[in-house]
Design a protein around this motif. Structure first.
Motif, PDB file in Angstrom:
ATOM      1  N   UNK A 168       6.257  10.952   0.349  1.00 45.64           N
ATOM      2  CA  UNK A 168       7.449  10.157   1.318  1.00 45.64           C
ATOM      3  C   UNK A 168       7.468   8.733   1.580  1.00 45.64           C
ATOM      4  N   UNK A 169       6.269   8.489   0.316  1.00 47.14           N
ATOM      5  CA  UNK A 169       6.769   6.791   0.580  1.00 47.14           C
ATOM      6  C   UNK A 169       6.222   5.712   1.809  1.00 47.14           C
ATOM      7  N   UNK A 170       5.445   6.800   2.529  1.00 48.97           N
ATOM      8  CA  UNK A 170       4.836   5.589   3.913  1.00 48.97           C
ATOM      9  C   UNK A 170       3.111   5.218   2.767  1.00 48.97           C
ATOM     10  N   UNK A 171       3.165   4.138   3.795  1.00 54.55           N
ATOM     11  CA  UNK A 171       2.002   3.310   2.980  1.00 54.55           C
ATOM     12  C   UNK A 171       1.715   2.386   3.612  1.00 54.55           C
ATOM     13  N   UNK A 172       0.052   2.379   4.554  1.00 56.22           N
ATOM     14  CA  UNK A 172      -0.528   1.832   5.088  1.00 56.22           C
ATOM     15  C   UNK A 172      -1.640   1.109   4.427  1.00 56.22           C
ATOM     16  N   UNK A 173      -1.752  -0.731   5.172  1.00 56.50           N
ATOM     17  CA  UNK A 173      -3.211  -0.909   5.056  1.00 56.50           C
ATOM     18  C   UNK A 173      -3.954  -1.505   5.769  1.00 56.50           C
ATOM     19  N   UNK A 174      -4.686  -2.152   5.930  1.00 59.44           N
ATOM     20  CA  UNK A 174      -5.959  -2.657   6.499  1.00 59.44           C
ATOM     21  C   UNK A 174      -5.295  -4.318   6.419  1.00 59.44           C
ATOM     22  N   UNK A 175      -4.644  -4.898   5.457  1.00 62.16           N
ATOM     23  CA  UNK A 175      -4.465  -6.249   5.432  1.00 62.16           C
ATOM     24  C   UNK A 175      -2.736  -6.783   6.246  1.00 62.16           C
ATOM     25  N   UNK A 176      -3.170  -7.995   7.113  1.00 57.33           N
ATOM     26  CA  UNK A 176      -2.058  -7.664   8.254  1.00 57.33           C
ATOM     27  C   UNK A 176      -1.092  -8.217   6.973  1.00 57.33           C
ATOM     28  N   UNK A 177      -1.564  -9.345   6.244  1.00 57.89           N
ATOM     29  CA  UNK A 177      -1.125 -10.684   5.526  1.00 57.89           C
ATOM     30  C   UNK A 177       0.747  -9.467   4.207  1.00 57.89           C
ATOM     31  N   UNK A 178      -0.277  -8.426   3.654  1.00 62.30           N
ATOM     32  CA  UNK A 178      -0.137  -7.876   2.223  1.00 62.30           C
ATOM     33  C   UNK A 178       0.724  -6.932   3.684  1.00 62.30           C
ATOM     34  N   UNK A 179       1.049  -6.229   4.236  1.00 60.80           N
ATOM     35  CA  UNK A 179       1.783  -5.388   5.024  1.00 60.80           C
ATOM     36  C   UNK A 179       3.329  -5.490   5.866  1.00 60.80           C
ATOM     37  N   UNK A 180       2.859  -7.380   5.982  1.00 62.68           N
ATOM     38  CA  UNK A 180       4.164  -7.824   6.531  1.00 62.68           C
ATOM     39  C   UNK A 180       4.765  -8.903   5.362  1.00 62.68           C
ATOM     40  N   UNK A 181       4.460  -9.056   4.219  1.00 64.81           N
ATOM     41  CA  UNK A 181       4.530  -9.838   2.480  1.00 64.81           C
ATOM     42  C   UNK A 181       5.223  -7.828   2.360  1.00 64.81           C
ATOM     43  N   UNK A 182       5.003  -7.084   2.274  1.00 65.92           N
ATOM     44  CA  UNK A 182       5.275  -5.560   1.645  1.00 65.92           C
ATOM     45  C   UNK A 182       6.673  -4.851   2.343  1.00 65.92           C
ATOM     46  N   UNK A 183       6.762  -5.814   4.057  1.00 66.39           N
ATOM     47  CA  UNK A 183       7.809  -5.656   4.846  1.00 66.39           C
ATOM     48  C   UNK A 183       9.355  -6.521   4.729  1.00 66.39           C
ATOM     49  N   UNK A 184       8.693  -8.313   4.384  1.00 71.00           N
ATOM     50  CA  UNK A 184       9.591  -9.119   3.737  1.00 71.00           C
ATOM     51  C   UNK A 184      10.206  -8.566   3.039  1.00 71.00           C
ATOM     52  N   UNK A 185       9.462  -8.120   1.926  1.00 74.69           N
ATOM     53  CA  UNK A 185       9.806  -7.672  -0.152  1.00 74.69           C
ATOM     54  C   UNK A 185      10.640  -6.858   0.120  1.00 74.69           C
ATOM     55  N   UNK A 186      10.863  -5.166   1.131  1.00 73.51           N
ATOM     56  CA  UNK A 186      11.966  -4.344   1.081  1.00 73.51           C
ATOM     57  C   UNK A 186      13.370  -4.550   1.447  1.00 73.51           C
ATOM     58  N   UNK A 187      13.365  -6.070   2.168  1.00 74.55           N
ATOM     59  CA  UNK A 187      14.098  -6.641   3.173  1.00 74.55           C
ATOM     60  C   UNK A 187      15.164  -7.310   1.431  1.00 74.55           C
ATOM     61  N   UNK A 188      13.980  -7.962   1.027  1.00 77.55           N
ATOM     62  CA  UNK A 188      14.798  -9.095  -0.543  1.00 77.55           C
ATOM     63  C   UNK A 188      15.166  -7.907  -0.920  1.00 77.55           C
TER      64      UNK A 188
END
Length: 1002
Positions: A340-360
């Motif tokens: 489904x495209x769902x991704x999970x991470x225990x890294x806060x920085x990586x998760x926030x980074x992927x969130x911002x990158x998806x917006x870009x």
């Protein structure tokens, strides 16, 4: 009419900004600053600060100190930001942090949005936010509307229809206090403009081992950026790892023919690296791809982190083209294994980074947070973040362009209030006064400046009016206004000089291109230095023909008057009248200002033996020596982009590396760097690598440059190329890649200064140690920031082995701001020597007593004495004096030794006491017993020398081990073992003479 500039400068220094501001607001002392509630916006928590030492005021916004914001170094807690850092502003560009302040807040508000759920952004109620009111969005966008029951609906079919009437570019963002935001209002996240994106490789030469070369001779010096490699990095971040010299990708066993094969193919075709797929019987559901390459492992770890909880995205990825960002996201999601495209991470920085990158990348996404917990079965779960891609835009997230900038809009879901006291951080940001948090962009007050700015802003006055108000409050009488005509006359003259310089440069450029013997010889010289025609045109090199009046005649033909030509400095007046061209038969290097206008010239002789080798323009209305940097107009944008500059000395030191791709350098025009040049460079970068010539003159020039750069708050490193080479020679011989590798290994300025201070000096010699301390302290004193100054001071004292607390305290006073001139160089040197030498030991005193009055003993013993036996002793000058007298055949008398000792105070004080000792061996008496005692004393001193060096080695070995300098560590260990072996051999010969302090004769 205006006030004289000297009066304005004096008034700025004399006016007490605390007293002036205190007339308008109630200030309270807090540390070195004064605080108040900001008079420019309503607030309850003071964020307005006055700094009396800098004579400035400023006001910022406040976030909880652990909140992550986007910086040029990636996501970073706002509490870790420093002055000079770059943050992402509301327009998707980098802006500089001008000030940072930490304080406490009693009340905080926490916001979650539909895109960023369950992980609130915490900020103070008076913080200024950038947002869109829900009612403004509905009124301005045709695809958002309310139904009859007031529900908000999103009509995607109307998103891209032509907008007319009230829907045409009417949406505007609001700036308001955080406590004015409501659920339903929209936070906005900026999207980087397409024109500022590029697929620039990720390089980090400083982390690459220059000697690693084990896989087919292939080096991986950077991470290429394209769609294939982006997917590779995404797959690695999803479930990859690095070890010592290898990289691993881990997948489900059913991915052998797909994802695993893709990784192998990409490594082979994009990096030229072999990789192997492994499947293990004990783990039947898993397969791995392993690639043995230290370079690749180091680069992945540097850019993306190491370990599941510490992985991250670098800020550079926000500037990748959208198609490459999408490729990365597809790799990351495929690697995480959810259809489904769902991704999970225990890294806060990586998760926030992927969130911002998806917006870009233009995607719709939501991020959820789960706290660490234990489920019903007793299984423990770590804190984690889930990223959900959405299929289409909706009320919960959509893109819209406002005043030329595209933003991702996400509505506020909840507003929480916390009355738990917490630490918060205020930053003020240049230009747009905005920065980007994990869920959107926010604002700060942005007010700041001098005492004049404060009065102008608060009372709405003009600049001259603010001068009058400040002068009245400071009790300073106003001078008479001056006529601006002199200023206008000088400005007009400068414009005329620049115009004539421009004509002259065109003339010389044309002559360099001509087909005559002179021009061909000049072009051959340029080509001989490896400069291409394209580079020659970029830097506008020219040739001045070998004629007395060719340029003067040309300028008169263009309409210039004799007076204008003379004032330009392009001609020289003859004693008998008339003029002749200043530059004749020379290659011309134009000095351009930051706007690219020719303000002066340097001209190199073309004939062997002609002096001077370089002839420069005189000072004119347009040119003052020491105010310009060669090449800045060409390299300024690259300096801004890379956020650091390379400072070189000469024209070719910049031009040749530029041609080879090193395009962020400036040259100080062959003169000592000036404060004006440093301030000019400060407008474009806060980090500098000084790369002057490697000879003694170049090293000294680099040290002077450091002293100029430090007061301007630069972060300075120094690069000294091998064999004393200059950048021009080195790049032509070894290429830009090797140069960049060396540049990545440039040492911090303090390490460079310490290395130079201890070069050819022994810290075991008190006088030489004192010289080293004296040489280093000015570089500590030059640091403006008091905290950094203290850190550098402690670093220097540790490196120079200044351990006595009282001495360190005295030396600190000489570099602190208040007492910078409290002690002269002689005083410093004497203090260090006194603290270093200590009291004479029994062994050294006894040996000197025996040698001083016995010539026969001196002939036997002095040849056995090594300099290392006594160099760190209080009596070292006396041993050296005895050796000198013996070598020169001089009589050993009180006057002779006193003269040889010189101005060494401890030795001069000790000499009379020794001289008063009566000779012990009678004339003709055997020397055996006395010789044995003397040799025993000497062996004791040698043991003391070994013990001191062994203690030093322990510290040096630990430092080399921490720095990863294995070769240096092994070398030191071998020296340590050898000294310990010698010590064991020597121990029986030392006898019973002690190395303790000698008893006082008093």
């Amino acid at each position: 009419m205006r006030y004289p500039q000297t009066f304005i400068d004096d008034l700025r220094r004399q006016a007490d900004i605390v007293r002036v501001v205190g007339d308008y607001v109630t200030l309270k002392k807090k540390g070195a600053n004064w605080m108040a509630c900001c008079p420019f916006h309503q607030e309850k928590t003071p964020s307005f600060s006055v700094n009396p030492s800098k004579n400035i005021f400023y006001c910022f916004g406040c976030l909880e100190e652990s909140e992550l914001i986007w910086t040029a170094n990636g996501l970073k807690p706002i509490g870790e930001t420093r002055t000079g850092d770059l943050v992402l502003d509301r327009y998707g560009r980098w802006a500089e942090v001008l000030n940072v302040i930490h304080k406490s807040a009693d009340v905080l508000l926490g916001f979650t949005t539909a895109a960023f759920r369950h992980d609130p952004l915490w900020l103070t109620p008076d913080h200024t936010c950038i947002f869109a009111r829900q009612e403004d969005v509905v009124a301005s966008l045709p695809y958002l509307f309310r139904t009859a029951d007031r529900a908000l609906k999103f009509a995607s079919s109307k998103k891209h229809t032509q907008r007319i009437g009230k829907y045409r570019d009417t949406l505007r963002l609001t700036e308001g206090r955080a406590d004015s935001l409501r659920a339903g209002d929209y936070f906005v996240f900026p999207v980087i403009p397409d024109g500022e994106r590029s697929a620039t490789a990720l390089s980090a030469p400083e982390v690459i081992n220059p000697r690693e070369n084990r896989v087919n001779g292939i080096r991986v010096e950077s991470l290429p950026v394209n769609e294939r490699t982006a997917r590779l990095y995404g797959l690695w971040l999803a479930d990859g790892s690095v070890g010592r010299g290898f990289v691993r990708w881990t997948f489900h066993s059913d991915s052998v023919e797909t994802l695993a094969a893709e990784v192998v193919s990409t490594l082979e075709e994009e990096f030229g690296l072999p990789a192997t797929i492994y499947q293990y019987p004990q783990r039947p559901n898993t397969c791995e791809v392993n690639c043995s390459k230290t370079d690749l492992a180091l680069l992945l770890e540097h850019w993306f982190g190491r370990g599941a909880a510490h992985k991250r995205l670098p800020a550079e990825m926000l500037y990748w083209p959208a198609n490459i960002q999408k490729a990365f996201l597809s790799g990351y999601r495929d690697g995480d294994g959810d259809s489904r495209g769902l991704s999970t991470s225990v890294s806060q920085q990586l998760s926030y980074g992927v969130f911002a990158l998806a917006i870009q990348a233009g995607e719709n996404i939501a991020l959820y947070w789960n706290a660490a917990h234990t489920d019903k079965t007793g299984l423990g779960h770590k804190e984690c973040w889930h990223l959900y891609p959405r299929q289409r835009e909706s009320c919960n997230g959509f893109y819209e362009t406002v005043e030329g900038v595209t933003y991702y809009f996400s509505p506020i879901l909840t507003v929480h209030e916390s009355d738990e006291p917490r630490r918060v951080v205020d930053i003020t940001v240049s230009e747009t006064s905005s920065f980007t948090t994990k869920l959107g962009t926010v604002h700060n007050c942005g007010k700041g400046g001098s005492v004049f700015n404060f009065v102008m802003e608060l009372e709405g006055l003009s600049f001259p009016e603010s001068i009058r108000v400040v002068a009245e409050k400071a009790g300073v009488p106003l001078p008479e206004l001056v006529d601006d005509k002199r200023f206008e006359t000088k400005r007009k003259e400068a414009d005329e000089v620049i115009q004539l310089n421009g004509w002259a440069l065109e003339f010389w450029e044309q002559h360099l291109a001509e087909e005559n013997a002179e021009a061909r010889a000049a072009r051959e010289y340029v080509e001989g230095r490896g400069i291409t025609d394209e580079t020659r045109r970029v830097f506008r090199l020219g040739y001045a023909p070998n004629s007395w009046d060719a340029l003067g005649t040309y300028l008169k033909g263009r309409g210039a008057t004799i007076g204008q030509i003379e004032r330009s400095g392009l001609v020289v007046r003859k004693e008998q009248g008339g003029f002749y061209d200043r530059f004749r038969g020379r290659l011309i290097f134009p000095v351009l200002d930051a706007q690219g206008r020719a303000v002066a010239f340097g001209a190199r002789a073309m004939r062997a033996g002609e002096e001077p080798k370089y002839l420069n323009s005189p000072e004119t209305a347009a040119y003052t020596k020491g105010r310009h940097l060669f090449g800045l107009s060409v390299t300024r944008e690259e300096i801004r982009r890379k956020r650091f500059a390379i400072l070189v000395e000469g024209y070719l030191d910049l031009i040749v590396p530029f041609q080879h791709g090193v395009r962020n350098a400036v040259a100080s025009l062959g003169t000592a760097l000036t404060s004006e040049q440093a301030r000019l460079l400060n407008r474009f970068a806060r980090k500098v690598v000084v790369n002057y010539d490697g000879d003694r003159a170049g090293v000294n020039a680099a040290k002077r440059a450091i002293e100029v750069l430090l007061p301007e708050d630069f972060e300075v490193k120094v690069l000294v190329l091998p064999d004393g080479a200059d950048p021009d020679e080195f790049v032509r011989a070894h290429g830009a890649e090797e140069y960049n590798l060396r540049r990545g290994q440039a040492v911090p300025h303090m390490q460079f200064v310490l290395d130079q201070a201890t070069r050819e000096r022994s810290l075991r010699n008190p006088a030489q140690k004192a010289e080293a301390v004296e040489e280093v302290l000015p570089f500590v004193r030059a640091v403006r920031n008091p905290i950094q100054r203290r850190e550098y001071f402690d670093m220097a004292m540790d490196a120079l082995r200044v351990e006595e607390p009282g001495l360190r305290q005295d030396l600190w006073k000489t570099v602190s701001a208040r007492e910078a001139r409290a002690a002269g160089a002689d005083d410093i040197r004497k203090r260090v020597v006194r603290a270093s030498v200590g009291a004479p030991t029994v062994a050294e005193k006894r040996l000197l007593e025996l040698l001083l009055h016995d010539a026969e003993l001196r002939r036997y013993v002095l040849p056995q004495v090594d300099e290392s036996d006594f160099e760190s002793l209080a009596t070292a000058p006396l041993f050296e004096a005895l050796r000198r007298a013996e070598h020169e055949g001089a009589e050993v008398s009180f006057d002779t030794l006193n003269a040889f000792v010189g101005d060494d105070d401890p030795a001069q004080a000790f000499l009379p006491e020794l001289w008063m000792h009566e000779p012990e061996r009678a004339e003709g008496e055997a020397t055996d017993a006395f010789l044995s005692e003397a040799e025993s004393c000497l062996m004791t001193l040698r043991l003391m020398s070994y013990d001191r060096r062994i203690r030093e080695l322990a510290a040096e070995i630990a430092a080399a081990d921490r720095a990863g300098a294995d070769a240096r560590r092994d070398e030191l260990i071998m020296e340590d073992l050898e000294l310990k072996r010698r010590r064991t051999t020597l121990l029986p010969r030392a006898g019973g003479v002690t190395g303790g302090p000698a008893p006082s004769s008093s």
